[in-house]
Design an enzyme around this catalytic site. Structure first.
Site, PDB file in Angstrom:
ATOM      1  N   HIS A 155       0.843  -1.193   0.000  1.00 23.03           N
ATOM      2  CA  HIS A 155       0.000   0.000   0.000  1.00 23.03           C
ATOM      3  C   HIS A 155       0.879   1.245   0.000  1.00 23.03           C
ATOM      4  O   HIS A 155       2.075   1.177   0.284  1.00 23.03           O
ATOM      5  CB  HIS A 155      -0.907   0.031   1.235  1.00 23.03           C
ATOM      6  CG  HIS A 155      -2.079  -0.893   1.142  1.00 23.03           C
ATOM      7  ND1 HIS A 155      -1.997  -2.225   1.478  1.00 23.03           N
ATOM      8  CD2 HIS A 155      -3.358  -0.691   0.731  1.00 23.03           C
ATOM      9  CE1 HIS A 155      -3.178  -2.797   1.285  1.00 23.03           C
ATOM     10  NE2 HIS A 155      -4.025  -1.886   0.834  1.00 23.03           N
ATOM     11  N   LYS A 159      -0.269   4.746   4.697  1.00 23.88           N
ATOM     12  CA  LYS A 159      -1.078   3.772   5.456  1.00 23.88           C
ATOM     13  C   LYS A 159      -0.420   3.477   6.788  1.00 23.88           C
ATOM     14  O   LYS A 159       0.791   3.252   6.856  1.00 23.88           O
ATOM     15  CB  LYS A 159      -1.266   2.494   4.636  1.00 23.88           C
ATOM     16  CG  LYS A 159      -2.266   1.533   5.249  1.00 23.88           C
ATOM     17  CD  LYS A 159      -2.709   0.487   4.261  1.00 23.88           C
ATOM     18  CE  LYS A 159      -3.636  -0.538   4.892  1.00 23.88           C
ATOM     19  NZ  LYS A 159      -4.920   0.023   5.307  1.00 23.88           N
TER      20      LYS A 159
END
Ligand SMILES: NC(=O)c1ccc[n+]([C@@H]2O[C@H](COP(=O)([O-])OP(=O)(O)OC[C@H]3O[C@@H](n4cnc5c(N)ncnc54)[C@H](OP(=O)(O)O)[C@@H]3O)[C@@H](O)[C@H]2O)c1
Length: 264
Positions: A155, A159
């Site tokens: 990601h 995040k």
């Protein structure tokens, strides 16, 4: 036409979801919520996302934000959950929870609240991920226990929870299907890989929207099933579909699998 209130509107997903709602023929935005202290409280939500004004002010009051809504979509933060849920309960509004990184206690709180209101718990609103889950179930049944199972997720650099909620839910599904241990502690690189465990690797970087791969590694072949989200509006569209589905449902705790008809 479904009236929606959106929590977390000033965040990355909140802004995208607001844009998607304003462009969607079957839904209308009637309330937009952010956290107290956000500098855009009082601003017009349309102006905030760079479109013409929509005559709707960003508020920090869940009560005001939710009052005209038929369904609430929450793309905020785990710290906002309790307050938002309390208001959803008081107003008896269906609640689509898109927040990730919820604690076990918060998940239990949602389970209890689901006796009173319909709740769609959707840490990943991409329908492709729901399909990936179905495919890995087929693969795990067909391949059996001689294959080592690994998960790889990547990601964007912002995040803050790891492994992703999606990776954890894929691991849980695999553990149930194949009777594996998905809570096995990390093992030393000097030791052989323990059998009947699921290995999970996490990468973070750049603006990667969300990649999840499930790797079945055998003695003579390897099967990889992968989902790659190419644009985050995918998750906004899934949340809107979820909200349309949740309207009029009986109290209960639902998942995207229910929305897609993968489970009853
Ligand atoms: N379900 C899915 O498919 C999916 C997909 C992507 C992301 N997510 C999840 O959705 C959530 C939001 O992601 P994001 O990337 O948009 O995050 P973000 O950019 O950090 O936005 C978070 C939003 O929540 C607000 N917020 C922060 N702390 C809060 C608090 N204590 N109470 C109430 N509101 C608070 C923020 O306000 P400020 O702007 O003032 O900070 C902002 O509006 C995360 O949990 C993320 O993992 C889910």
């Amino acid at each position: 036409m479904l009236n929606i209130a959106l929590a977390g509107v000033t965040g990355r997903m909140g802004q995208l979801t607001l844009k998607e709602i304003t462009e969607h023929a079957d839904v209308e935005i009637v309330g937009v919520l952010t956290r107290p202290g956000n500098p855009f409280v009082g601003s017009d939500a349309g102006t905030f996302i760079g479109t013409p004004p929509i005559n709707l002010s960003i508020t920090d009051s869940p009560k005001k934000a939710f009052i005209g809504a038929q369904v609430i979509i929450d793309f905020s933060h785990p710290e906002g959950l309790e307050l938002h849920l309390l208001e959803a309960l008081q107003q008896e509004k269906p609640y689509v929870v898109c927040i990730t990184g919820l604690s076990n206690t918060q998940q239990d709180t949602l389970k209890k609240a689901a006796f009173q209101i319909p709740i769609l718990l959707a840490p990943n609103t991409s329908f492709g991920i729901a399909l990936l889950k179905q495919l890995i179930t087929i693969a795990s049944k067909a391949l059996g226990s001689s294959y080592d199972v690994s998960l790889l997720e990547m990601h964007h650099r912002h995040k803050t929870d790891a492994p992703s909620g999606t990776a954890l839910s894929l691991a849980k599904a695999l553990a149930e299907d194949m009777n594996l241990n998905h809570n096995a502690p990390p093992y030393s690189s000097q030791s052989p890989r323990p059998s009947r465990t699921i290995e999970c690797a996490v990468l973070r970087g750049g603006s990667v929207v969300g990649d999840h791969s499930v790797i079945f590694a055998g003695e003579k072949d390897m099967i990889t099933l992968e989902h790659r989200a190419l644009h985050p509006s995918l998750f906004s569209q899934g949340a809107i579909k979820g909200a349309l589905w949740l309207k009029g449902k009986a109290p209960g705790l639902y998942t995207i699998d229910h929305v897609l008809g993968f489970c009853q």
